[in-house]
Design a protein around this motif. Structure first.
Motif, PDB file in Angstrom:
ATOM      1  N   LEU A   1       6.241  -1.166  -5.595  1.00 22.99           N
ATOM      2  CA  LEU A   1       5.271  -1.275  -6.682  1.00 22.99           C
ATOM      3  C   LEU A   1       4.478   0.023  -6.716  1.00 22.99           C
ATOM      4  O   LEU A   1       3.990   0.487  -5.683  1.00 22.99           O
ATOM      5  N   GLU A   2       4.344   0.607  -7.901  1.00 19.98           N
ATOM      6  CA  GLU A   2       3.630   1.877  -8.029  1.00 19.98           C
ATOM      7  C   GLU A   2       2.641   1.772  -9.178  1.00 19.98           C
ATOM      8  O   GLU A   2       3.028   1.526 -10.323  1.00 19.98           O
ATOM      9  N   SER A   3       1.362   1.948  -8.867  1.00 24.62           N
ATOM     10  CA  SER A   3       0.338   1.915  -9.906  1.00 24.62           C
ATOM     11  C   SER A   3       0.422   3.163 -10.769  1.00 24.62           C
ATOM     12  O   SER A   3       0.535   4.286 -10.263  1.00 24.62           O
ATOM     13  N   LEU A   4       0.392   2.939 -12.072  1.00 24.62           N
ATOM     14  CA  LEU A   4       0.376   4.023 -13.044  1.00 24.62           C
ATOM     15  C   LEU A   4      -0.957   3.983 -13.782  1.00 24.62           C
ATOM     16  O   LEU A   4      -1.773   3.099 -13.551  1.00 24.62           O
ATOM     17  N   GLY A   5      -1.161   4.892 -14.678  1.00 25.39           N
ATOM     18  CA  GLY A   5      -2.358   4.817 -15.506  1.00 25.39           C
ATOM     19  C   GLY A   5      -2.277   3.620 -16.428  1.00 25.39           C
ATOM     20  O   GLY A   5      -1.554   3.652 -17.422  1.00 25.39           O
ATOM     21  N   GLY A   6      -2.968   2.545 -16.088  1.00 27.92           N
ATOM     22  CA  GLY A   6      -2.976   1.357 -16.937  1.00 27.92           C
ATOM     23  C   GLY A   6      -1.787   0.447 -16.775  1.00 27.92           C
ATOM     24  O   GLY A   6      -1.588  -0.462 -17.596  1.00 27.92           O
ATOM     25  N   GLY A   7      -0.991   0.625 -15.758  1.00 29.98           N
ATOM     26  CA  GLY A   7       0.155  -0.256 -15.565  1.00 29.98           C
ATOM     27  C   GLY A   7       0.721  -0.148 -14.160  1.00 29.98           C
ATOM     28  O   GLY A   7       0.146   0.487 -13.276  1.00 29.98           O
TER      29      GLY A   7
ATOM     30  N   GLU B   1      12.291  -0.747 -18.486  1.00 32.14           N
ATOM     31  CA  GLU B   1      11.992  -1.915 -19.309  1.00 32.14           C
ATOM     32  C   GLU B   1      10.478  -2.158 -19.275  1.00 32.14           C
ATOM     33  O   GLU B   1       9.835  -1.907 -18.255  1.00 32.14           O
ATOM     34  N   ARG B   2       9.948  -2.686 -20.353  1.00 38.14           N
ATOM     35  CA  ARG B   2       8.511  -2.887 -20.425  1.00 38.14           C
ATOM     36  C   ARG B   2       8.190  -4.355 -20.676  1.00 38.14           C
ATOM     37  O   ARG B   2       8.935  -5.082 -21.350  1.00 38.14           O
ATOM     38  N   CYS B   3       7.066  -4.800 -20.110  1.00 33.83           N
ATOM     39  CA  CYS B   3       6.568  -6.158 -20.345  1.00 33.83           C
ATOM     40  C   CYS B   3       5.062  -6.157 -20.134  1.00 33.83           C
ATOM     41  O   CYS B   3       4.496  -5.201 -19.601  1.00 33.83           O
ATOM     42  N   GLU B   4       4.450  -7.232 -20.535  1.00 35.01           N
ATOM     43  CA  GLU B   4       3.007  -7.350 -20.316  1.00 35.01           C
ATOM     44  C   GLU B   4       2.694  -7.702 -18.864  1.00 35.01           C
ATOM     45  O   GLU B   4       1.827  -7.095 -18.233  1.00 35.01           O
ATOM     46  N   VAL B   5       3.399  -8.718 -18.340  1.00 29.62           N
ATOM     47  CA  VAL B   5       3.160  -9.158 -16.970  1.00 29.62           C
ATOM     48  C   VAL B   5       4.493  -9.400 -16.274  1.00 29.62           C
ATOM     49  O   VAL B   5       5.391 -10.045 -16.840  1.00 29.62           O
ATOM     50  N   ALA B   6       4.627  -8.900 -15.052  1.00 32.90           N
ATOM     51  CA  ALA B   6       5.777  -9.199 -14.203  1.00 32.90           C
ATOM     52  C   ALA B   6       5.314 -10.090 -13.058  1.00 32.90           C
ATOM     53  O   ALA B   6       4.301  -9.798 -12.401  1.00 32.90           O
ATOM     54  N   VAL B   7       6.024 -11.178 -12.840  1.00 37.25           N
ATOM     55  CA  VAL B   7       5.733 -12.093 -11.737  1.00 37.25           C
ATOM     56  C   VAL B   7       6.823 -11.905 -10.684  1.00 37.25           C
ATOM     57  O   VAL B   7       8.007 -12.101 -10.963  1.00 37.25           O
ATOM     58  N   VAL B   8       6.412 -11.532  -9.484  1.00 38.91           N
ATOM     59  CA  VAL B   8       7.355 -11.252  -8.405  1.00 38.91           C
ATOM     60  C   VAL B   8       7.419 -12.454  -7.467  1.00 38.91           C
ATOM     61  O   VAL B   8       6.422 -12.805  -6.829  1.00 38.91           O
TER      62      VAL B   8
ATOM     63  N   LYS C   1      10.143  -1.576  -9.063  1.00 35.87           N
ATOM     64  CA  LYS C   1      11.539  -1.322  -8.748  1.00 35.87           C
ATOM     65  C   LYS C   1      12.160  -2.637  -8.304  1.00 35.87           C
ATOM     66  O   LYS C   1      11.793  -3.194  -7.276  1.00 35.87           O
ATOM     67  N   ALA C   2      13.104  -3.169  -9.096  1.00 34.09           N
ATOM     68  CA  ALA C   2      13.722  -4.470  -8.826  1.00 34.09           C
ATOM     69  C   ALA C   2      15.233  -4.301  -8.803  1.00 34.09           C
ATOM     70  O   ALA C   2      15.875  -4.291  -9.855  1.00 34.09           O
ATOM     71  N   GLY C   3      15.785  -4.170  -7.608  1.00 37.14           N
ATOM     72  CA  GLY C   3      17.211  -3.911  -7.497  1.00 37.14           C
ATOM     73  C   GLY C   3      17.553  -2.612  -8.185  1.00 37.14           C
ATOM     74  O   GLY C   3      16.983  -1.561  -7.897  1.00 37.14           O
ATOM     75  N   GLU C   4      18.496  -2.654  -9.119  1.00 35.26           N
ATOM     76  CA  GLU C   4      18.893  -1.461  -9.861  1.00 35.26           C
ATOM     77  C   GLU C   4      18.057  -1.247 -11.115  1.00 35.26           C
ATOM     78  O   GLU C   4      18.291  -0.290 -11.860  1.00 35.26           O
ATOM     79  N   ARG C   5      17.099  -2.140 -11.362  1.00 31.89           N
ATOM     80  CA  ARG C   5      16.314  -2.065 -12.587  1.00 31.89           C
ATOM     81  C   ARG C   5      14.908  -1.557 -12.308  1.00 31.89           C
ATOM     82  O   ARG C   5      14.362  -1.770 -11.216  1.00 31.89           O
ATOM     83  N   THR C   6      14.324  -0.925 -13.282  1.00 29.43           N
ATOM     84  CA  THR C   6      12.936  -0.477 -13.200  1.00 29.43           C
ATOM     85  C   THR C   6      12.175  -1.024 -14.393  1.00 29.43           C
ATOM     86  O   THR C   6      12.610  -0.878 -15.540  1.00 29.43           O
ATOM     87  N   LEU C   7      11.050  -1.662 -14.115  1.00 25.33           N
ATOM     88  CA  LEU C   7      10.203  -2.213 -15.160  1.00 25.33           C
ATOM     89  C   LEU C   7       8.837  -1.556 -15.088  1.00 25.33           C
ATOM     90  O   LEU C   7       8.372  -1.179 -14.001  1.00 25.33           O
ATOM     91  N   VAL C   8       8.189  -1.453 -16.222  1.00 27.35           N
ATOM     92  CA  VAL C   8       6.786  -1.057 -16.274  1.00 27.35           C
ATOM     93  C   VAL C   8       6.022  -2.204 -16.916  1.00 27.35           C
ATOM     94  O   VAL C   8       6.312  -2.602 -18.046  1.00 27.35           O
ATOM     95  N   ALA C   9       5.086  -2.754 -16.160  1.00 24.33           N
ATOM     96  CA  ALA C   9       4.295  -3.890 -16.627  1.00 24.33           C
ATOM     97  C   ALA C   9       2.833  -3.501 -16.715  1.00 24.33           C
ATOM     98  O   ALA C   9       2.354  -2.661 -15.943  1.00 24.33           O
ATOM     99  N   ASP C  10       2.129  -4.111 -17.666  1.00 24.58           N
ATOM    100  CA  ASP C  10       0.684  -3.901 -17.720  1.00 24.58           C
ATOM    101  C   ASP C  10       0.030  -4.432 -16.448  1.00 24.58           C
ATOM    102  O   ASP C  10      -0.887  -3.813 -15.904  1.00 24.58           O
ATOM    103  N   LYS C  11       0.522  -5.607 -15.991  1.00 29.28           N
ATOM    104  CA  LYS C  11      -0.004  -6.229 -14.784  1.00 29.28           C
ATOM    105  C   LYS C  11       1.150  -6.840 -13.996  1.00 29.28           C
ATOM    106  O   LYS C  11       2.171  -7.242 -14.579  1.00 29.28           O
ATOM    107  N   VAL C  12       0.961  -6.945 -12.697  1.00 29.42           N
ATOM    108  CA  VAL C  12       1.948  -7.582 -11.813  1.00 29.42           C
ATOM    109  C   VAL C  12       1.250  -8.647 -10.991  1.00 29.42           C
ATOM    110  O   VAL C  12       0.136  -8.430 -10.486  1.00 29.42           O
TER     111      VAL C  12
END
Length: 390
Positions: free
Chosen positions: A186-192, A4-11, A196-207
């Protein structure tokens, strides 16, 4: 499994996380909030019915603009939602000991509070012991020579209501909530950042990580070395003489001896409850957050009443109505950390709040959202940089 993708994820959606998610959504950001429980909840640091708020924050001058703005935001949220969030009943900070009481790094907490009130033009009164007794009979037992600082603009906020109101507003503005999901990596990617949140995986621009007591385990070094988690106990004692309390009674901080343990804080009786909430602050680090004992023993109740209540506050019995356990996540200087993670790109850390964060949380959420969107915030956050521990 698709990401799943979003601009910002707040943990973490306690005080700081809920405020940040709301402000991001208000700014039009596509934001997702993640919490291991279902906030507001009683498993972290942001519960207990009431939290003190005051403008002259004895911990230091950098906090004054934050609490000023937070008071404005609580009122804005009240107007939008119809919820009662901020009770402006005043705050009374007192020293009733012949020697000064240190607290949160200030050698004389009451004197430091008075000085901040004067420096920043905060409406306040400096009271003598006789003036305190006359206006607030519940503090009749305080010693001669006591000094009080009364701030009429202070009072208390209702943490569970504040969190719920901001999360509801965030959702109404388009934010997504993921609850019952623990962020394990939390894993830094190129630009994002991959989350890993439970069974879900998100890619955010920022966390933005506002994970409180779980921050050190998630963030690694240097946070695992800097942050300690301390168990706190909250008590509600039955009133013996409700009529001794004026119709409008203040929240209070009472320093009654020379040591860090000789200080307690409390709140006015809530109408209809017949009890008074009183607590102290403890700074013994847990060996592990998994070892947190959420029960309160009879011995703890007895010690609290004998050492903090008896001889200091009138009209309160030793009969316990209820007790709760929460945690403080504390830095070495009792200050906040609001800064970029030193090794995880695009990850901002908003922790730890060291036991005095809720009063500032609304403004911190706004400032962190501004920083995330535009790179700068209207309120200066430099005092909370990680670099001060270098």
């Amino acid at each position: 499994m698709s990401e799943e993708r979003c601009e910002v994820a707040v943990v973490g959606l306690g005080a700081m996380g809920a405020a940040t998610l709301y402000q991001l959504a208000k700014a039009g950001v596509k934001a997702v909030g993640i919490d291991r429980f279902a906030p507001p909840h009683d498993q972290g640091s942001s519960h207990g019915d009431t939290r003190i708020t005051r403008l002259a924050v004895g911990e230091g001058a950098a906090y004054v603009p934050l609490v000023r703005r937070s008071h404005q935001i609580w009122r804005e949220l009240e107007a939008q939602s119809g919820e009662a969030l901020f009770e402006q009943c005043g705050v009374l900070v007192m020293s009733s000991s012949a020697t000064t009481t240190s607290h949160h790094g200030a050698a004389d907490f009451t004197a430091n509070t008075i000085e901040l009130g004067r420096t920043y033009g905060i409406a306040h009164e400096v009271l003598t012991s006789s003036q305190i007794r006359e206006r607030f009979p519940q503090f009749g037992p305080i010693r001669d020579g006591a000094v009080g600082y009364f701030e009429p603009e202070g009072g208390f906020v209702r943490p569970e209501r504040c969190i719920a109101t901001q999360l509801e507003a965030a959702q109404a503005l388009g934010a997504t909530l993921i609850t019952g999901a623990t962020v394990s990596a939390l894993e830094s990617l190129g630009g994002g950042v991959r989350v890993k949140a439970g069974e879900r995986t998100l890619v955010a621009d920022k966390v933005i990580v506002c994970a409180g007591m779980w921050s050190a385990n998630l963030l690694g070094e240097p946070f695992s070395a800097l942050l300690k988690v301390c168990r706190q106990t909250l008590y509600w004692f039955k009133l013996a003489e409700p009529t001794i309390f004026p119709e409008v009674s203040p929240s209070f901080i009472l320093a009654h001896g020379p040591g860090e343990a000789d200080i307690c804080y409390g709140f006015p009786p809530i109408p209809g409850e017949g009890s008074m909430k009183i607590a102290t602050e403890q700074y013994v680090a847990l060996n592990s957050i998994d070892a947190l004992d959420r029960t309160v023993s009879a011995a703890e109740v007895d010690e609290m009443y004998r050492k903090q209540v008896a001889g200091n506050i009138a009209g309160v019995t030793s009969e316990l109505v209820k007790a709760r356990v929460c945690t403080y996540t504390v830095t070495p200087d009792f200050g906040f950390i609001i800064d970029d993670h030193p090794t995880l790109d695009n990850v901002t850390v908003v922790s730890a709040c060291s036991g005095h964060g809720f009063k500032h949380s609304a403004a911190i959420g706004e400032a962190v959202a501004q920083r995330c969107v535009s790179g700068a915030s209207q309120i200066d956050l430099s005092a909370f940089s990680l670099s001060r521990f270098a």
